[in-house]
Scaffold this motif. Structure first.
Motif, PDB file in Angstrom:
ATOM      1  N   TYR A  22      13.773  11.045 -32.525  1.00  0.00           N
ATOM      2  CA  TYR A  22      13.377  11.440 -33.873  1.00  0.00           C
ATOM      3  C   TYR A  22      11.987  12.064 -33.829  1.00  0.00           C
ATOM      4  N   THR A  23      11.808  13.139 -34.557  1.00  0.00           N
ATOM      5  CA  THR A  23      10.516  13.822 -34.605  1.00  0.00           C
ATOM      6  C   THR A  23       9.701  13.331 -35.798  1.00  0.00           C
ATOM      7  N   GLU A  24       8.443  13.782 -35.848  1.00  0.00           N
ATOM      8  CA  GLU A  24       7.594  13.453 -36.992  1.00  0.00           C
ATOM      9  C   GLU A  24       8.227  13.981 -38.282  1.00  0.00           C
ATOM     10  N   ARG A  25       8.787  15.164 -38.202  1.00  0.00           N
ATOM     11  CA  ARG A  25       9.409  15.757 -39.384  1.00  0.00           C
ATOM     12  C   ARG A  25      10.607  14.926 -39.852  1.00  0.00           C
ATOM     13  N   ASP A  26      11.346  14.369 -38.903  1.00  0.00           N
ATOM     14  CA  ASP A  26      12.484  13.518 -39.270  1.00  0.00           C
ATOM     15  C   ASP A  26      12.021  12.329 -40.105  1.00  0.00           C
ATOM     16  N   LEU A  27      10.913  11.717 -39.685  1.00  0.00           N
ATOM     17  CA  LEU A  27      10.405  10.559 -40.423  1.00  0.00           C
ATOM     18  C   LEU A  27       9.855  10.963 -41.786  1.00  0.00           C
ATOM     19  N   GLU A  28       9.277  12.163 -41.858  1.00  0.00           N
ATOM     20  CA  GLU A  28       8.692  12.624 -43.117  1.00  0.00           C
ATOM     21  C   GLU A  28       9.752  13.048 -44.133  1.00  0.00           C
ATOM     22  N   THR A  29      10.904  13.475 -43.646  1.00  0.00           N
ATOM     23  CA  THR A  29      11.932  14.001 -44.551  1.00  0.00           C
ATOM     24  C   THR A  29      13.163  13.101 -44.621  1.00  0.00           C
ATOM     25  N   VAL A  30      13.917  13.051 -43.539  1.00  0.00           N
ATOM     26  CA  VAL A  30      15.174  12.295 -43.528  1.00  0.00           C
ATOM     27  C   VAL A  30      14.957  10.812 -43.816  1.00  0.00           C
ATOM     28  N   PHE A  31      13.898  10.245 -43.211  1.00  0.00           N
ATOM     29  CA  PHE A  31      13.672   8.805 -43.342  1.00  0.00           C
ATOM     30  C   PHE A  31      12.524   8.459 -44.294  1.00  0.00           C
ATOM     31  N   ALA A  32      12.173   9.373 -45.160  1.00  0.00           N
ATOM     32  CA  ALA A  32      11.066   9.133 -46.092  1.00  0.00           C
ATOM     33  C   ALA A  32      11.233   7.841 -46.898  1.00  0.00           C
TER      34      ALA A  32
END
Length: 214
Positions: A22-32
């Motif tokens: 998982y990327t930083e963007r994944d945590l910021e968007t998908v897993f917000a």
């Protein structure tokens, strides 16, 4: 010319570095929604850091269990105790402080002969070290290896300490005492604690154990 003999190895290709995490963007968007209420810096410190010359990624297994349990823990490490790895490192008398700053060339990392595999290659292929940088010296490409995150660093060193001491409960007690003294800022007591640890090693122990290798 056979295609099977000319496969492209994308292990250390920057374009595919984020393929298996998982990327930083994944945590910021998908897993917000799941991230809300958790310390982002702690998530990064515990579970991010896996890198293959490109974007660093989080361990998916750790992240998903963190979201479910809401506490930081060595989730991935505990899925399988690395007994084989710990046994090899202790048998070879590996100097564990070096784990934080090893170097290896690209040929060494691609070694797959288990009986003769280098410590660096074994640790990297097993996921306990990751690529932290690289440099080219002439025609030679060298990689710098390091722990990916806090989970791996703390859990692996804990396993090595228990294996070297031989008594897991004693290792835990000694580690806890050392931590308490460091946090309390008591240098005199810390000095006495370390003195006791070294004094407990029999002066002739090397005659019956591999301690002479260290």
């Amino acid at each position: 010319f056979s295609g099977l003999n000319n496969l492209r190895d994308i292990t250390v290709s920057a374009d595919y570095s984020a393929l298996c995490g998982y990327t930083e963007r994944d945590l910021e968007t998908v897993f917000a929604p799941e991230v809300e209420g958790l310390d982002r810096e702690e998530i990064r410190r515990w579970y991010n850091g896996y890198n293959w010359t490109g974007e660093s990624v989080y361990n998916p297994f750790d992240v998903l269990l963190l979201f479910q349990e809401r506490q930081f823990h060595a989730w991935w490490f505990e899925t399988g105790t690395p007994t084989f790895l710990v046994d090899i490192l202790t048998q070879r008398g590996f100097f564990t402080p070096d784990l934080a700053h090893l170097r290896a060339d690209e040929g060494l990392l691609s070694t797959f002969d288990v009986d003769h595999i280098a410590n660096e290659a074994l640790l990297w292929q097993a996921g306990y070290l990751t690529l932290a940088g690289s440099r080219r010296t002439g025609a030679r490409l060298e990689y710098r290896l390091a722990y990916p995150n806090l989970e791996v660093e703390s859990a692996l060193n804990d396993s090595l300490a228990k294996a070297l001491i031989g008594q897991p409960s004693l290792a835990s007690a000694l580690t806890g005492r050392l931590y308490d003294l460091l946090v309390a800022g008591k240098p005199a007591a810390l000095h006495a604690h370390l003195d006791a640890l070294f004094a407990a090693i029999p002066h002739q122990w090397h005659l019956k154990t591999p301690i002479a290798q260290y």
